[in-house]
Design a protein around this motif. Structure first.
Motif, PDB file in Angstrom:
ATOM      1  N   UNK A  73      35.874  36.083  41.207  1.00 30.76           N
ATOM      2  CA  UNK A  73      35.594  34.655  41.036  1.00 30.76           C
ATOM      3  C   UNK A  73      34.381  34.512  40.122  1.00 30.76           C
ATOM      4  N   UNK A  74      34.492  33.627  39.135  1.00 32.00           N
ATOM      5  CA  UNK A  74      33.348  33.311  38.280  1.00 32.00           C
ATOM      6  C   UNK A  74      32.728  32.015  38.784  1.00 32.00           C
ATOM      7  N   UNK A  75      31.421  32.052  38.974  1.00 35.80           N
ATOM      8  CA  UNK A  75      30.663  30.872  39.378  1.00 35.80           C
ATOM      9  C   UNK A  75      29.922  30.369  38.147  1.00 35.80           C
ATOM     10  N   UNK A 112      38.690  31.036  40.087  1.00 34.52           N
ATOM     11  CA  UNK A 112      39.335  32.296  40.462  1.00 34.52           C
ATOM     12  C   UNK A 112      39.977  32.898  39.230  1.00 34.52           C
ATOM     13  N   UNK A 113      39.709  34.170  38.986  1.00 39.10           N
ATOM     14  CA  UNK A 113      40.219  34.832  37.785  1.00 39.10           C
ATOM     15  C   UNK A 113      41.612  35.413  38.023  1.00 39.10           C
ATOM     16  N   UNK A 114      42.395  35.556  36.958  1.00 34.73           N
ATOM     17  CA  UNK A 114      43.727  36.164  37.093  1.00 34.73           C
ATOM     18  C   UNK A 114      43.634  37.602  37.601  1.00 34.73           C
ATOM     19  N   UNK A 115      44.712  38.069  38.179  1.00 33.40           N
ATOM     20  CA  UNK A 115      44.745  39.394  38.794  1.00 33.40           C
ATOM     21  C   UNK A 115      44.372  40.517  37.819  1.00 33.40           C
ATOM     22  N   UNK A 116      44.712  40.389  36.556  1.00 29.03           N
ATOM     23  CA  UNK A 116      44.426  41.448  35.585  1.00 29.03           C
ATOM     24  C   UNK A 116      42.934  41.718  35.428  1.00 29.03           C
ATOM     25  N   UNK A 175      38.524  44.919  35.121  1.00 31.46           N
ATOM     26  CA  UNK A 175      37.160  44.681  34.660  1.00 31.46           C
ATOM     27  C   UNK A 175      36.182  44.749  35.820  1.00 31.46           C
ATOM     28  N   UNK A 176      36.529  44.134  36.927  1.00 29.25           N
ATOM     29  CA  UNK A 176      35.663  44.136  38.097  1.00 29.25           C
ATOM     30  C   UNK A 176      35.421  45.559  38.589  1.00 29.25           C
ATOM     31  N   UNK A 177      36.447  46.385  38.612  1.00 28.70           N
ATOM     32  CA  UNK A 177      36.296  47.778  39.048  1.00 28.70           C
ATOM     33  C   UNK A 177      35.361  48.539  38.119  1.00 28.70           C
ATOM     34  N   UNK A 178      35.444  48.268  36.803  1.00 26.10           N
ATOM     35  CA  UNK A 178      34.558  48.935  35.849  1.00 26.10           C
ATOM     36  C   UNK A 178      33.105  48.514  36.066  1.00 26.10           C
ATOM     37  N   UNK A 179      32.870  47.245  36.366  1.00 22.62           N
ATOM     38  CA  UNK A 179      31.516  46.766  36.608  1.00 22.62           C
ATOM     39  C   UNK A 179      30.944  47.418  37.860  1.00 22.62           C
ATOM     40  N   UNK A 180      31.756  47.563  38.901  1.00 24.31           N
ATOM     41  CA  UNK A 180      31.274  48.194  40.141  1.00 24.31           C
ATOM     42  C   UNK A 180      30.884  49.640  39.907  1.00 24.31           C
TER      43      UNK A 180
END
Length: 97
Positions: free
Chosen positions: A64-66, A82-86, A90-95
């Motif tokens: 989710x982008x705030x 809420x961002x699309x599933x794809x 990106x989220x996994x790479x940031x983590x």
């Protein structure tokens, strides 16, 4: 979209003159920030500045982008997208970083 507050991490956001919390499964990540100059009706001078911040949080595995806008009083508000599933890639790479 219902935004949860009671999660391991939280992001403080302004809504008018009140602070609210947005919960997150991960530590919130600041994506970007910029200032927007508000000009007088005749463009003769700057009468105010709005600061925009984009944050990435995750709730129940969903990215989710705030968007938070701060300008004083009524100009303080936030919205959640809420961002699309794809974008989970990106989220996994940031983590990982």
């Amino acid at each position: 979209m219902e935004v949860k507050k009671n999660l391991p991490y939280s992001l403080e956001v302004w809504d008018g003159n009140k602070i609210s919390l947005v919960g997150s499964d991960i530590e919130p990540v600041k994506l970007t920030s910029w200032d927007e100059e508000i000009l007088a009706w005749d463009d003769s001078c700057i009468v105010g500045i709005l600061t925009h911040n984009l944050w990435l949080v995750r709730q129940e595995g969903k990215p989710i982008v705030i968007e938070q806008t701060i300008g004083g009083g009524k100009e303080n508000f936030w919205e959640a997208y809420e961002l699309p599933k794809l974008t989970e890639v990106l989220l996994n790479e940031i983590e990982e970083e």
